[in-house]
Design a protein around this motif. Structure first.
Motif, PDB file in Angstrom:
ATOM      1  N   GLY A  12      28.457   1.815 -18.598  1.00 19.94           N
ATOM      2  CA  GLY A  12      29.388   1.989 -19.792  1.00 19.94           C
ATOM      3  C   GLY A  12      29.608   0.710 -20.624  1.00 19.94           C
ATOM      4  O   GLY A  12      29.162  -0.331 -20.508  1.00 19.94           O
ATOM      5  N   THR A  13      30.589   0.944 -21.640  1.00 24.63           N
ATOM      6  CA  THR A  13      30.949  -0.069 -22.449  1.00 24.63           C
ATOM      7  C   THR A  13      31.722  -1.382 -21.727  1.00 24.63           C
ATOM      8  O   THR A  13      31.390  -2.524 -22.126  1.00 24.63           O
ATOM      9  N   ASN A  81      24.251   6.006 -19.764  1.00 25.27           N
ATOM     10  CA  ASN A  81      24.723   4.830 -20.525  1.00 25.27           C
ATOM     11  C   ASN A  81      25.519   4.937 -21.796  1.00 25.27           C
ATOM     12  O   ASN A  81      25.618   5.994 -22.560  1.00 25.27           O
ATOM     13  N   GLN A  82      26.274   3.789 -22.089  1.00 26.03           N
ATOM     14  CA  GLN A  82      26.749   3.701 -23.524  1.00 26.03           C
ATOM     15  C   GLN A  82      25.840   4.084 -24.450  1.00 26.03           C
ATOM     16  O   GLN A  82      24.688   3.644 -24.189  1.00 26.03           O
ATOM     17  N   ARG A  83      25.899   4.787 -25.431  1.00 28.90           N
ATOM     18  CA  ARG A  83      24.828   5.283 -26.345  1.00 28.90           C
ATOM     19  C   ARG A  83      24.959   4.377 -27.564  1.00 28.90           C
ATOM     20  O   ARG A  83      25.604   3.516 -27.766  1.00 28.90           O
ATOM     21  N   GLU A  84      23.746   4.609 -28.501  1.00 26.21           N
ATOM     22  CA  GLU A  84      23.632   3.776 -29.760  1.00 26.21           C
ATOM     23  C   GLU A  84      23.526   2.176 -29.476  1.00 26.21           C
ATOM     24  O   GLU A  84      22.995   1.732 -30.476  1.00 26.21           O
ATOM     25  N   TRP A 103      27.525  -0.277 -29.750  1.00 23.54           N
ATOM     26  CA  TRP A 103      27.820   0.837 -30.823  1.00 23.54           C
ATOM     27  C   TRP A 103      29.159   0.724 -31.364  1.00 23.54           C
ATOM     28  O   TRP A 103      29.265   1.194 -32.453  1.00 23.54           O
ATOM     29  N   TYR A 135      27.680   2.650 -36.518  1.00 29.44           N
ATOM     30  CA  TYR A 135      27.607   3.147 -35.426  1.00 29.44           C
ATOM     31  C   TYR A 135      26.567   3.562 -34.647  1.00 29.44           C
ATOM     32  O   TYR A 135      26.285   3.066 -33.528  1.00 29.44           O
ATOM     33  N   ASP A 244      26.127   8.812 -22.216  1.00 27.79           N
ATOM     34  CA  ASP A 244      26.925   9.347 -21.128  1.00 27.79           C
ATOM     35  C   ASP A 244      27.851  10.302 -21.656  1.00 27.79           C
ATOM     36  O   ASP A 244      28.448  11.125 -20.661  1.00 27.79           O
ATOM     37  N   GLN A 245      27.817  10.563 -22.823  1.00 28.46           N
ATOM     38  CA  GLN A 245      28.815  11.898 -23.233  1.00 28.46           C
ATOM     39  C   GLN A 245      28.098  13.069 -23.266  1.00 28.46           C
ATOM     40  O   GLN A 245      28.602  13.933 -22.726  1.00 28.46           O
ATOM     41  N   THR A 266      36.980   4.093 -23.138  1.00 25.75           N
ATOM     42  CA  THR A 266      37.294   3.009 -24.280  1.00 25.75           C
ATOM     43  C   THR A 266      37.272   3.883 -25.569  1.00 25.75           C
ATOM     44  O   THR A 266      38.376   3.660 -26.346  1.00 25.75           O
ATOM     45  N   GLY A 267      36.544   4.883 -25.967  1.00 26.16           N
ATOM     46  CA  GLY A 267      36.669   5.822 -27.109  1.00 26.16           C
ATOM     47  C   GLY A 267      36.825   7.079 -26.457  1.00 26.16           C
ATOM     48  O   GLY A 267      36.906   7.312 -25.419  1.00 26.16           O
ATOM     49  N   PHE A 269      35.370  11.174 -26.687  1.00 25.28           N
ATOM     50  CA  PHE A 269      34.134  11.860 -27.335  1.00 25.28           C
ATOM     51  C   PHE A 269      34.299  13.366 -26.741  1.00 25.28           C
ATOM     52  O   PHE A 269      34.308  13.847 -25.517  1.00 25.28           O
TER      53      PHE A 269
END
Ligand SMILES: Nc1ncnc2c1ncn2[C@@H]1O[C@H](COP(=O)(O)OP(=O)(O)O)[C@@H](O)[C@H]1O
Ligand SMILES: O=P(O)(O)OC[C@H](O)CO
Length: 499
Positions: A12-13, A81-84, A103, A135, A244-245, A266-267, A269
């Motif tokens: 994750g982030t 995983n955290q994406r982007e 991201w 992003y 991850d989302q 953190t965010g 989604f």
């Protein structure tokens, strides 16, 4: 003979986590390590790729140890995983060329402005499902090739590899043998044609990104490779990968079109499954690929809020109002309402449906009577308000396409443990909010995909039977109250915006 456990690596982030699940979906053991956030300049966010790898590996070993299991007990590994977040490394040495551009990093906004001015938005939206925004990975990769000395020439010689964090971990896990990703991660780069299921030449050509950089793209449940024997003692198959989302959507058993989940990390989604059909949003949402269990591409609509639970971290680290995130609930509950305070946490610009990279945070409606508790309550409300705006956009799109409005929302993520926040959410949405027994749905989704890829599960029905509700939050209060609150929010957003 391999055992019946699954190991999910959840990068994750804010932290690297590893979770062992039993075949029946029970969480057997978990380990977690936070890692360093680098902020070299305002708006820039970087992660050290070596630290990401080391924390991920360490937590995997800890989780196995805590579970009292050996590598041979693990039937398969799933990565999520955290994406982007954009990684670039040397194929020969395996060394990163630069820290990953996260991201949340906004440094490529000038390039994005240029691409918008060139009129590329429509074509990119059609092909990739995304909007032109810092992003996504493409402009970050272009920045790395421009700024790291020698990178472009090395990329053109085929010596470098680009990937999102899943690809980086897969590369290291397989001892540098496999350079691949899954469609749900590829769909976050602005470089992938989500309907043609192939890399798209629009930005590859415009930004001169050599195709030799790109990973192979596979379904999310797939035999990606085996871990290097030196890492865990014996090789373990890696048979699941998803952003991850999308992993959370899968872990929430949202397999039918019309089912949706919101993750409060953190965010925030919000993803709505649209099945094998790609939908277009008229309200600023993204079209994306969902996790894919077999050869048939799956799609979702997505709304992204950049600052969700992170606003609580800011109350803790930036303002010092609380000592730990869990204290926010008691502080916010110590007042009956936010006393007219409205908090727009646009610390990193605003995501869907506003897409304003230059917006900045604002706390409005302060009076002499405003207290820390009012600000804490307004901060929690901001998480639910931003998510409500996303859901409204989804419902508006649904109405246009003649499909039903959302009936319920499944929730997960670190901040979903907050009952007050979940009640705000149900009140604002006017539909029930369902929190499952296993809130680690991201990791569970990755484990489920890995289990399918390893033929441990018979199919989606078996996975769906493992999803159970823990608590259901019914909406309270009137719709008029909710509408009034949303109107105040939109007014505050206008004050935080630049365009
Ligand atoms: N009780 C709580 N109330 C509100 N927010 C919380 C609470 N506990 C944790 N959080 C927030 O949840 C976030 C962590 O969630 P997590 O799902 O672990 O995030 P990520 O996957 O993005 O690293 C942090 O931003 C933290 O501030
Ligand atoms: O690390 P998380 O859980 O905040 O998720 C990050 C998202 O994948 C960014 O798109």
């Amino acid at each position: 003979m391999s055992g019946g456990y699954l190991l999910a690596l959840d990068q994750g982030t804010s932290s690297s986590r590893s979770i062992v699940f039993s075949r029946d979906g029970r969480l057997v053991a978990q380990a977690q390590q936070e890692f360093t956030q680098h902020y070299p300049q305002p708006g820039w966010v970087e992660h050290d790729l070596e630290e990401i790898w080391q924390t991920q590996l360490a937590t995997a070993r800890q989780a196995l140890q805590q579970a009292g299991l050996q590598a041979q007990d693990i039937a398969a590994i799933g990565i999520t995983n955290q994406r982007e977040t954009t990684c670039l490394w040397d194929r020969r040495s395996g060394q990163p060329l630069h820290r990953a551009l996260v991201w949340q990093d906004r440094r490529t906004e000038p390039l994005c402005q240029q691409l918008r001015a060139e009129g590329l938005a429509e074509r990119l939206r059609e092909r990739t499902g995304l909007v032109i925004d810092p992003y996504f990975s493409a402009t970050k990769l272009a920045w790395l090739l421009e700024q790291v000395p020698g990178a472009r020439a090395a990329a053109e010689r085929g010596e470098l590899a680009f990937g999102t964090v899943d690809s980086w971990l897969l590369w290291r896990l397989t001892g540098g043998r496999v350079h691949a990703t899954d469609a749900s991660n590829a769909a976050r780069t602005l470089l992938f044609d989500i309907e043609r299921d192939a890399w798209d030449d629009t930005l590859l050509e415009r930004l001169q990104l050599p195709t030799a950089l790109l990973p192979a793209v596979h379904p999310s449940a797939h035999p990606f490779g085996h871990t290097d024997a030196a890492l865990f003692g014996v090789p373990i198959p890696i048979t699941g990968i998803a952003g991850d989302q999308q992993a959370a959507l899968f872990g929430q058993a949202c397999f039918r079109p019309g089912l949706a989940k919101n993750t409060y990390g953190t965010g925030c989604f919000l993803l709505l499954a649209t099945g094998s059909e790609r939908r277009h949003s008229q309200h600023g949402l993204l079209a994306t690929r969902a996790a894919q269990a077999d050869a048939t591409p799956q799609f979702a609509l997505e709304g992204s809020v950049f600052i969700g639970g992170a606003v609580v971290q800011w109350l803790r680290d930036g303002l010092g109002l609380i000592r730990s995130s869990s204290e926010v609930q008691a502080l916010a509950a110590s007042v009956p309402d936010s006393g007219g305070v409205c908090f727009v946490p646009a610390f990193a610009g605003l995501g869907a449906p506003y897409w304003d990279a230059d917006a900045r945070g604002a706390i409005v409606g302060l009076t002499r009577g405003s207290s820390a508790a009012h600000i804490a309550r307004a901060a929690l409300e901001s998480i639910a308000l931003q998510s409500t705006v996303l859901l409204q956009a989804m419902n508006a799109d649904a109405q246009r396409s003649g499909t039903a409005a959302l009936q319920e929302l499944r929730v997960d993520g670190g901040a979903a443990v907050n009952d007050l926040l979940m009640q705000f959410q149900a009140d604002l949405l006017g539909i029930p909010v369902l929190r499952p027994q296993v809130v680690e749905t991201t990791a569970f989704g990755a484990a489920g995909l890995a289990g399918l890829g390893a033929d441990l599960y018979s199919g989606l029905d078996e996975l769906a039977s493992l999803w159970r509700v823990d608590r259901r939050f019914e909406p309270q209060g009137s719709r008029a109250q909710a509408a009034e609150h949303l109107a105040r929010w939109e007014q505050a957003v206008r004050q935080a915006r630049t365009r």
